[in-house]
Write an enzyme that holds these catalytic residues in place. Structure first.
Site, mmCIF file in Angstrom:
data_model
loop_
_atom_site.group_PDB
_atom_site.id
_atom_site.type_symbol
_atom_site.label_atom_id
_atom_site.label_comp_id
_atom_site.label_asym_id
_atom_site.label_seq_id
_atom_site.Cartn_x
_atom_site.Cartn_y
_atom_site.Cartn_z
ATOM 1 N N LYS A 47 -20.692 -0.703 48.433
ATOM 2 C CA LYS A 47 -19.935 -0.692 49.476
ATOM 3 C C LYS A 47 -19.617 -2.112 49.845
ATOM 4 O O LYS A 47 -20.775 -2.991 49.700
ATOM 5 C CB LYS A 47 -19.814 0.205 50.714
ATOM 6 C CG LYS A 47 -21.373 0.031 51.272
ATOM 7 C CD LYS A 47 -21.812 1.247 52.260
ATOM 8 C CE LYS A 47 -22.851 1.173 52.742
ATOM 9 N NZ LYS A 47 -23.463 2.427 53.739
ATOM 10 N N TYR A 254 -22.491 -30.370 66.695
ATOM 11 C CA TYR A 254 -22.105 -29.823 68.222
ATOM 12 C C TYR A 254 -23.212 -29.631 69.109
ATOM 13 O O TYR A 254 -24.218 -29.258 68.781
ATOM 14 C CB TYR A 254 -21.464 -28.384 67.953
ATOM 15 C CG TYR A 254 -19.972 -28.558 67.419
ATOM 16 C CD1 TYR A 254 -18.902 -29.052 67.962
ATOM 17 C CD2 TYR A 254 -19.834 -27.594 66.512
ATOM 18 C CE1 TYR A 254 -17.752 -29.184 67.666
ATOM 19 C CE2 TYR A 254 -18.442 -27.781 65.850
ATOM 20 C CZ TYR A 254 -17.442 -28.606 66.459
ATOM 21 O OH TYR A 254 -16.279 -28.360 65.766
#
Length: 354
Positions: A47, A254
């Site tokens: 999955k 940042y």
């Protein structure tokens, strides 16, 4: 190139700037360790696009190694896996809904039914079923005392349950769930009985029954049944977009989260948290340049990550950095689980198997 798939008519495919380097031998070796841990058959959970590695490629390699039972969560995960290799079965863990029935009737997959309404819906097809029984997780599944009545007359190919606390082998719920499932198995006929996931396989043969469903343990997360770490299957690589010399005292990225303590050479590479390189690895992860460890320098941003390559051999813009991806080690550094890190691996990677 197919014009329908490429409406702009461009015949040259732009290159990827980040890669997942995938070790098929490690993947198969992990599965074989589960398959050899006892008398139970070993399936495979593929999955979430094969836990981020590419479900179709995972299925092909494990099917060639002998795996015959595969599991996804959603019906829309089925078509990309077709055609299935000969002798392989595919099951959908979320069961069935009225909306999915038209497609499900025409797909070579079976639902793992979890509610009485799902059982009633699927009974119309006359096809075999897989059932989920809830033995104490209180998530998906039929009540243990209700299974026999709800499923009366249905050919049950596999009767499943799912363990809640396998990461803590001493948790009393492990034994309580095993005992509950054994009681249901004694009363409800089925072709196979399946309880254990990756970590559940390590609890011992009493939890194995007929079929185990390893997931994260196939892909480098958690432990193998004998207690060894799962083999790492994936590594990352990213192209250097820019190199710059940064003086001592200057900040990178940042928030000025990295400040150079010496004159430094900084490589900014084309990988970020949008690709699945977790922001929690800011100032904690690292890359490798010819085997030299190059620490992450500052915050991981959406599309970019900077690395201090001061001590590495000379590099040029356009070179590639290798970025190790041991899911458990990265989880410890980032504050996320190995499951989260694997399934977050994005579509912007070129997946390269060897």
């Amino acid at each position: 190139m197919n014009k329908a798939a490429n409406p702009c008519g461009v015949d040259v495919i732009p290159p990827f700037e980040a890669r997942l380097l995938l070790d098929g031998d490690a993947l198969v070796a992990n599965w074989r360790d589960f398959a050899a841990c006892g008398r139970a058959e070993a399936g495979a959970a593929i999955k979430a696009d094969g836990y981020g590695l590419g479900a179709r490629a995972v299925l092909e390699r494990l099917a060639a190694a002998g795996c015959r039972r595969f599991y996804v969560a959603h019906w829309h995960e089925v078509p990309p896996l077709l055609p299935l290799p000969a002798g392989v079965t595919l099951s959908v863990l979320h069961g069935i809904s009225a909306e999915a029935m038209p497609a499900a009737r025409n797909l070579p997959a079976e639902p793992v039914l979890a509610t009485a309404a799902q059982v009633a819906l699927w009974r119309q097809t006359g096809r075999p079923v897989e059932l989920m029984v809830d033995t104490g997780m209180n998530r998906l599944g039929l009540a243990p005392d209700a299974v026999a009545g709800i499923a009366a007359g249905l050919p049950i190919a596999v009767l499943h349950s799912h363990l809640a606390c396998t990461e803590n082998p001493a948790h009393p719920l492990n034994e309580a769930q095993r005992a509950c499932f054994a009681d249901v198995a004694a009363r409800v006929p089925a072709g196979l009985y399946a309880l254990a996931n990756s970590a559940g396989a390590a609890l011992g043969p009493a939890w194995h029954f007929d079929l185990i469903r390893p997931g994260v343990g196939l892909y480098g997360g958690g432990l193998l049944p004998d207690g060894r770490p799962s083999r790492t299957v994936a590594r990352m690589a990213a192209r250097i977009i820019q190199l710059r010399d940064v003086p001592a005292g200057a900040a990178v990225g940042y928030g000025a989260a990295f400040v150079a303590t010496r004159p430094s050479r900084i490589a900014t590479a084309a990988i970020g948290y949008a690709d699945g390189y977790a922001r929690g690895l800011s100032n904690a992860g690292w890359a490798l340049a010819d085997g030299v460890r190059c620490p992450a320098a500052g915050r991981i941003s959406m599309d970019l990550a900077a690395f201090d390559v001061t001590d590495a051999p000379p590099l040029a813009e356009g070179d590639w950095l290798e970025i190790p991806f041991d899911p458990e080690a990265m989880a410890a550094l980032s504050g996320r689980t190995s499951y989260e890190l694997l399934v977050a691996l994005g579509h912007r990677f070129e997946r390269v198997w060897r």
